[in-house]
Design an enzyme around this catalytic site. Structure first.
Site, PDB file in Angstrom:
ATOM      1  N   GLN A  84       0.755  -1.092   0.241  1.00  0.00           N
ATOM      2  CA  GLN A  84       0.094   0.022  -0.054  1.00  0.00           C
ATOM      3  C   GLN A  84       0.924   1.327   0.093  1.00  0.00           C
ATOM      4  OE1 GLN A  84      -3.046   0.381  -0.713  1.00  0.00           O
ATOM      5  NE2 GLN A  84      -3.054   2.418  -0.292  1.00  0.00           N
ATOM      6  N   GLU A  85       1.874   1.159   0.784  1.00  0.00           N
ATOM      7  CA  GLU A  85       2.744   2.184   0.740  1.00  0.00           C
ATOM      8  C   GLU A  85       3.453   2.636  -0.508  1.00  0.00           C
ATOM      9  OE1 GLU A  85       3.361   4.430   3.002  1.00  0.00           O
ATOM     10  OE2 GLU A  85       2.433   3.904   4.615  1.00  0.00           O
ATOM     11  N   SER A  86       4.321   1.767  -1.254  1.00  0.00           N
ATOM     12  CA  SER A  86       4.768   2.066  -2.451  1.00  0.00           C
ATOM     13  C   SER A  86       4.644   1.237  -3.486  1.00  0.00           C
ATOM     14  CB  SER A  86       6.364   1.909  -1.926  1.00  0.00           C
ATOM     15  OG  SER A  86       6.741   0.560  -1.630  1.00  0.00           O
TER      16      SER A  86
END
Length: 666
Positions: A516-518
């Site tokens: 989800q972050e990157s």
């Protein structure tokens, strides 16, 4: 012959990557690779980067020199765009038309079309504008207003009537739309009631600058209203305290309602106390209007009184945001009948949103209407997303996670056939040269309209080129055929193992959060400066580095794979410890900070799904849903399957000393 060459090359690359060729065969493979056309690797990438920098610097002479050297590069179309865009106002229409008529299908061509149309509209060259506008793929509001201006040359009143539709928007519209609105007001197509309605809409979304402009257009109170709006915005409590009880005109009530709304955002108690003092000044419809907003703001403040204020609002017309938070307010206090009634009061379109389909089914189940609930859960349970997983957990006989295993994998011939497409090569080249935003836009055009097999082929090409975010994006789009090893890629597992073990973390959660972050883009950087696979803020990274005793740590170290993983997993452990070892609370804390995540708890235990649904920040709410959904899919992939509901768990109550007192209210 060219197709065969690409096929051989990709087979060779794959074989080397998977280490499936013998030592004796590696010489043959290397020979194939050495004969691969250099121009299709990275020859010219440095020249392109220099050309791009020249474009950003406005250096047309330097750009022209490098354009000559990049005539056969996959990104030549971008260089041509740079040259035209740099001095578009002086470009010959024939040159622009030649570029816009190119056979390539690329977003950069449509981008120049947008710029050209805006120039033509600004200079009122309507014949050229009308010729080019129908070819536009992606429009915007500024171009829409130019198109209406062009039409007004032929059918003035009809164009102004269409412009009136745009008028009812609380946002500030481009300056060129004002020309149409001025003409519409002059002809009476936009009247005083329309101005007042748009003023109310602007105040609802706190667009003070637009509201003061609109207030200045009123024939009555044209001087006083803008000043009163600014006072109400700057200090709503003082404005309401100074409000004369004799001021009962409609315009004054609009501003007073705006002040009350602003106060409700800050402090529902203060808004309520002021409302009790002045409510008699407002007719019944406006009273209900305010109570609808008070319920909305109280719900977003996680105030249990919200559902009472919503009820007191009666039949007032609520917008979609207010209706969503009416459901959340009812969920927060677990009033399942109110949840069902609130969803049923939504439009058919809004009820079709997957979130409200799920919560409607849950409310029916909690109210004992099991058969009706299962009828709604069943179609949801076969959707591969957060709510689909929750629905699946509600059905004892639902399809299991094992059904998400790969059902289609492209062969090398399909991969080779797609790889030779210029748009695919442009995406790879853009990604390789660090232009990730441009690569993303180009990739969107690549995958647009693809069927499932083509999408998975594109995803595999992206994976092989280490464009993990593009691979995930393409695999995510499939409808019937899936490859969850592409949709939930898990690179760097060997590099991660020791850090996960050291910090005692759930590997599935670590990957769910990183995805989800990157989406595993090592050089990903957010608008606020968070960097790397785990999107760590530089200040946080320095704090962690100090805790770990890392010597010679620099901000640039954050982009190093090993350092980013080491710092990120340490921070995840720290956040998890603060969040009482709840994955849901820790995910919220990672995005919005531990203090907020803990403040969002209730004075009673909540299901993880209810806590998540009632997170006040839209970004954090969606973030937690996706992280937890990802975590469940990764757990299945890593051989430790667990239901999403079990992963979400129960969020413990807020400690008694953290629970605020409440004043009396409906």
């Amino acid at each position: 012959m060219r197709l065969l060459l690409f096929f051989l090359v990709l087979v060779a690359q794959s074989a080397l990557a998977e280490n499936t060729v013998s030592v004796s065969d590696k010489d043959v493979v290397s020979e194939i690779l050495s004969g691969y056309p250099v121009g299709l690797h990275n020859s010219g990438d440095t020249d392109f980067s220099i050309a791009h920098e020249a474009f950003l610097a406005g250096d047309s002479k330097k750009l022209a020199r490098y354009a000559q050297r990049l005539r056969t590069h996959p990104l030549e179309v971008y260089v041509s765009y740079y040259q035209l865009s740099l001095d578009l106002e002086k470009a010959a229409p024939q040159s622009v038309d030649a570029f816009l008529s190119r056979k390539e299908r690329s977003p950069v061509i449509d981008q120049l079309r947008i710029e050209w149309l805006k120039f033509l509209g600004k200079t009122r060259q309507w014949d050229l504008f009308d010729k080019e506008f129908p070819r536009l793929i992606k429009s915007d509001i500024e171009l829409t207003c130019y198109e209406l201006q062009s039409r007004s040359q032929k059918n003035h009143l009809l164009a102004l009537r269409d412009a009136r539709i745009l008028w009812f928007d609380g946002e500030t519209l481009p300056e060129n739309c004002g020309t149409l609105f001025d003409a519409a007001r002059a002809t009476g197509i936009i009247n005083l009631l329309d101005i007042r309605e748009r003023l109310r809409m602007a105040l609802e979304i706190n667009n003070v600058s637009l509201a003061t402009h609109l207030a200045g257009l009123m024939t009555e109170n044209a001087d006083a209203m803008p000043a009163d709006i600014r006072k109400a915005s700057a200090n709503p409590a003082r404005y309401l305290g100074n409000l004369s009880l004799s001021k009962t005109g409609e315009d004054q009530r609009i501003i007073a309602l705006f002040a009350l709304h602003r106060l409700a955002k800050q402090n529902p108690d203060l808004a309520w106390s002021n409302w009790e003092r002045i409510s008699m000044l407002f007719p019944n419809g406006e009273q209900q209007y305010f109570l609808g907003w008070l319920g909305y703001e109280a719900a977003r403040n996680l105030d249990d009184r919200a559902i009472g204020w919503y009820t007191a609002a009666g039949n007032t017309l609520l917008n979609e945001r207010q209706l969503e938070w009416r459901v959340r307010a009812a969920l927060r206090v677990q009033d399942w009948q109110a949840v069902l009634d609130s969803i049923n009061s939504m439009s058919t379109k809004q009820q079709g949103d997957i979130a409200w389909r799920y919560w409607k089914a849950r409310s029916l189940k909690e109210l004992g209407k099991v058969v009706e609930a299962r009828t709604l859960f069943a179609p949801l349970s076969v959707e591969y997303n957060y709510y689909g997983q929750l629905a699946s957990d509600e059905l004892a006989d639902a399809q299991t996670m094992s059904a998400t295993q790969s059902r289609y994998q492209p062969d090398e011939q399909a991969i080779a056939a797609l790889w030779i497409r210029p748009d695919v090569q442009r995406t790879v080249a853009l990604y390789r040269t660090g232009l990730r935003s441009e690569a993303l836009e180009e990739w969107r055009w690549v995958v647009s309209g693809m069927n499932d097999r083509e999408l998975l082929t594109a995803a595999e090409i992206a994976r092989r080129n280490k464009m993990f975010d593009r691979a995930i994006g393409a695999a995510d789009m499939t409808i019937n055929l899936h490859d969850f090893s592409l949709r939930y890629l898990a690179p760097y597992r060997d590099e991660m193992k020791s850090y996960i073990l050291t910090n005692g973390l759930d590997e599935a959660w670590v990957y769910g959060l990183m995805r989800q972050e990157s989406r595993f883009a090592t050089h990903a950087k957010s608008g606020v400066g968070a960097a790397g696979l785990m999107q760590i803020m530089p200040s946080t990274a320095r704090w962690i580095a100090q805790k770990l005793g890392l010597k010679n740590y620099r901000n640039s170290s954050l982009h190093e794979l090993d350092t980013n993983l080491r710092l990120g997993t340490y921070y995840m452990k720290a956040v998890l410890s603060q969040a009482e070892n709840s994955l849901v609370l820790a995910s919220a804390a990672y995005n919005a900070g531990p203090t907020r995540a803990l403040q969002w708890r209730a004075d009673r235990p909540l299901e993880g799904a209810i806590y998540t649904e009632t997170i006040p920040f839209d970004e954090t709410r969606e973030y937690v849903k996706k992280v937890m959904s990802n975590t469940t899919y990764y757990a299945d992939q890593f051989g430790t399957p667990t239901s999403l509901r079990q992963k979400m768990g129960i969020i413990p109550a807020k400690p008694a000393d953290k629970q605020p007192g409440k004043s009396n209210a409906p």
